[in-house]
Scaffold this active site. Structure first.
Site, PDB file in Angstrom:
ATOM      1  N   GLU A  37      12.466  -0.812 -10.339  1.00 34.79           N
ATOM      2  CA  GLU A  37      11.709  -1.680  -9.433  1.00 34.79           C
ATOM      3  C   GLU A  37      12.484  -2.969  -9.202  1.00 34.79           C
ATOM      4  O   GLU A  37      12.931  -3.613 -10.152  1.00 34.79           O
ATOM      5  CB  GLU A  37      10.331  -1.977 -10.029  1.00 34.79           C
ATOM      6  CG  GLU A  37       9.562  -3.117  -9.392  1.00 34.79           C
ATOM      7  CD  GLU A  37       9.363  -2.960  -7.887  1.00 34.79           C
ATOM      8  OE1 GLU A  37       9.463  -3.981  -7.177  1.00 34.79           O
ATOM      9  OE2 GLU A  37       9.122  -1.823  -7.424  1.00 34.79           O
ATOM     10  N   GLN A  38      12.628  -3.361  -7.941  1.00 38.97           N
ATOM     11  CA  GLN A  38      13.439  -4.528  -7.631  1.00 38.97           C
ATOM     12  C   GLN A  38      12.787  -5.851  -8.029  1.00 38.97           C
ATOM     13  O   GLN A  38      13.480  -6.821  -8.321  1.00 38.97           O
ATOM     14  CB  GLN A  38      13.756  -4.553  -6.133  1.00 38.97           C
ATOM     15  CG  GLN A  38      12.574  -4.763  -5.230  1.00 38.97           C
ATOM     16  CD  GLN A  38      12.987  -4.840  -3.773  1.00 38.97           C
ATOM     17  OE1 GLN A  38      14.160  -5.022  -3.465  1.00 38.97           O
ATOM     18  NE2 GLN A  38      12.032  -4.709  -2.871  1.00 38.97           N
ATOM     19  N   ARG A 112      -5.449  -3.387  -4.321  1.00 40.63           N
ATOM     20  CA  ARG A 112      -4.224  -2.617  -4.567  1.00 40.63           C
ATOM     21  C   ARG A 112      -3.676  -2.879  -5.965  1.00 40.63           C
ATOM     22  O   ARG A 112      -3.201  -1.966  -6.643  1.00 40.63           O
ATOM     23  CB  ARG A 112      -3.165  -2.973  -3.522  1.00 40.63           C
ATOM     24  CG  ARG A 112      -3.536  -2.639  -2.090  1.00 40.63           C
ATOM     25  CD  ARG A 112      -2.390  -2.934  -1.140  1.00 40.63           C
ATOM     26  NE  ARG A 112      -1.329  -1.969  -1.302  1.00 40.63           N
ATOM     27  CZ  ARG A 112      -1.226  -0.844  -0.596  1.00 40.63           C
ATOM     28  NH1 ARG A 112      -2.123  -0.546   0.328  1.00 40.63           N
ATOM     29  NH2 ARG A 112      -0.232  -0.016  -0.805  1.00 40.63           N
ATOM     30  N   TYR A 218     -14.996  -4.717   3.275  1.00 39.94           N
ATOM     31  CA  TYR A 218     -15.697  -4.050   2.177  1.00 39.94           C
ATOM     32  C   TYR A 218     -15.431  -4.843   0.899  1.00 39.94           C
ATOM     33  O   TYR A 218     -14.420  -5.547   0.778  1.00 39.94           O
ATOM     34  CB  TYR A 218     -15.248  -2.592   2.015  1.00 39.94           C
ATOM     35  CG  TYR A 218     -13.755  -2.357   2.023  1.00 39.94           C
ATOM     36  CD1 TYR A 218     -12.971  -2.579   0.888  1.00 39.94           C
ATOM     37  CD2 TYR A 218     -13.117  -1.892   3.167  1.00 39.94           C
ATOM     38  CE1 TYR A 218     -11.600  -2.350   0.898  1.00 39.94           C
ATOM     39  CE2 TYR A 218     -11.752  -1.652   3.194  1.00 39.94           C
ATOM     40  CZ  TYR A 218     -10.996  -1.884   2.051  1.00 39.94           C
ATOM     41  OH  TYR A 218      -9.637  -1.652   2.067  1.00 39.94           O
ATOM     42  N   ASP A 296       5.108   5.955   1.650  1.00 38.52           N
ATOM     43  CA  ASP A 296       5.514   5.325   2.906  1.00 38.52           C
ATOM     44  C   ASP A 296       6.992   5.540   3.232  1.00 38.52           C
ATOM     45  O   ASP A 296       7.381   5.482   4.396  1.00 38.52           O
ATOM     46  CB  ASP A 296       5.236   3.820   2.857  1.00 38.52           C
ATOM     47  CG  ASP A 296       3.768   3.494   3.053  1.00 38.52           C
ATOM     48  OD1 ASP A 296       3.001   4.393   3.427  1.00 38.52           O
ATOM     49  OD2 ASP A 296       3.389   2.332   2.826  1.00 38.52           O
TER      50      ASP A 296
END
Length: 397
Positions: A37-38, A112, A218, A296
């Protein structure tokens, strides 16, 4: 990367939801992986997302539901469509009990970062390497060489590009046309529960439809905040960045003529994020040799069916199954994974594009026909092919 005692050496580029889900499912399948992970710390920018039954059933199999439910909000109503000018209800779907009866799981909304934390709980800390930004991927006859911004290099038997819409791994796989202008941009903000109107705190995903725009809200974070995301004409705005912001007044101006409850939510939020939705055609292939993509990086889609994170979790589950079934033939495993996933993700990409036009109809005959159809439809049933799908079971049939 040190040699693994069993199975192929698997490198995952990207420590977001898809990358960590891949690591978690690989571990469940008895394989090992390293996540590069960067960023210096694992975190998710952005705000809320919907986690539908097709993703929830996979999270349950990972054994992370206890962590997930600490902050997730179960929807009692879903897809509550309202008219832009006065909030008149066009359609509403009661989810309590019904969703679980149909699909075996409920539908949730969550921040998230809370979903990332839940998935991370299934990944050994030693598997995660932070501050490692991959700059190139070079496939050889027997392995794949990875280079990083700090000058270091490592080798792997399998590389999984889970590095998002601007994927470095994807750029090394094949030439791809530049993304097109969609004409739509998105705004997002979070409203603290104490500043939100009571109607916005209900466990519902409320979608306001209007000419050229739609507005969604929401509750998330255990009900302590309201997630707001809205879509409007982009004008000449083309920046596709989760970190870009806009003045609150600019956001409010886009919805100035709407029901005051909409603009009240906008004003109650913090500085909004803003990003352009760029148009990308589905890929016909996303694997080459020992390198593949997920999430993605493989199939970016407009968020109008709220399936982006869910599809990355499905990818992860299927990819792990394929690699576990053929650990000595990773190229064949990746081909099987790709062929299993592309038809479904392509269909979702296409219908997400179509939903944009339906949501943004100007007042008139077409809009009235749409609203009549919404009132008569049962979205929980008509979208059963999405929510009832079991990605792992589908692989074996």
């Amino acid at each position: 990367m040190p040699a693994r005692p069993h199975g192929p050496r698997i490198a995952i580029i990207g420590g977001g939801i898809g990358g960590l889900a891949a690591a978690a499912f690989l571990r469940r399948a008895g394989l090992n992986a390293t996540v590069h992970e960067q960023a210096p710390a694992l975190s998710e920018v952005g705000a809320g997302l919907v986690v539908a039954p097709n993703a929830v059933r996979l999270l349950r199999r990972l054994g992370v539901m206890k962590a997930f439910l600490r902050r997730a909000v179960a929807l009692e109503w879903g897809w509550e469509f309202r008219r832009w000018a006065d909030g008149g209800v066009l359609s509403v779907e009661a989810l309590t009990d019904v969703c679980e009866q149909l699909y075996g799981e409920r539908t949730y909304v969550i921040h998230r970062s809370d979903l990332l934390d839940a998935v991370r709980s299934a990944v050994p800390g030693a598997w995660i390497r932070l501050g490692e930004r991959c700059t190139s991927v070079e496939a050889g006859p027997d392995d794949v060489s990875l280079s990083f911004a700090d000058g270091s290099r490592t080798e792997a038997d399998v590389v999984i590009g889970a590095d998002g819409v601007h994927s470095v791994v994807r750029s090394g796989l094949a030439a791809r046309p530049s993304p097109g202008y969609s004409g739509v941009c998105a705004f997002r903000t979070l409203v603290p529960a104490h500043a939100a109107p009571e109607f916005a705190l209900r466990p519902a995903q409320t979608i306001w439809l209007g000419p050229g725009r739609h507005f969604v809200h929401y509750p998330i974070a255990g009900g302590s905040a309201v997630n707001v995301v809205a879509f409007a004409p982009a004008g000449d705005y083309t920046e596709e960045s989760w970190s870009a912001t806009a003045p609150t007044e600019e956001f409010r101006a886009e919805f100035a003529d709407w029901d005051p409850r909409v603009t009240d939510l906008i004003v109650a939020g913090g500085v909004p994020g803003r990003w352009a939705l760029l148009d990308r055609s589905p890929l016909r292939h996303w694997s080459r040799g020992r390198v593949t993509l997920l999430g993605d990086a493989a199939h970016p889609m407009f968020p109008f069916f709220a399936q982006g994170a869910a599809q990355s979790i499905e990818d992860a589950a299927v990819l792990a199954r394929c690699l576990a079934a053929s650990p000595d033939d990773p190229e064949q495993a990746l081909k099987r994974y790709e062929s299993a996933r592309i038809p479904r993700t392509t269909r979702l990409q296409e219908i997400s594009h179509a939903r944009r036009d339906a949501n943004h109809l100007p007042d008139g005959p077409e809009q009235e026909t749409r609203d009549t159809a919404l009132a008569a439809s049962d979205p929980l049933v008509t979208a059963g092919w999405i929510y009832g799908h079991d990605a792992e079971a589908a692989l074996t049939t």
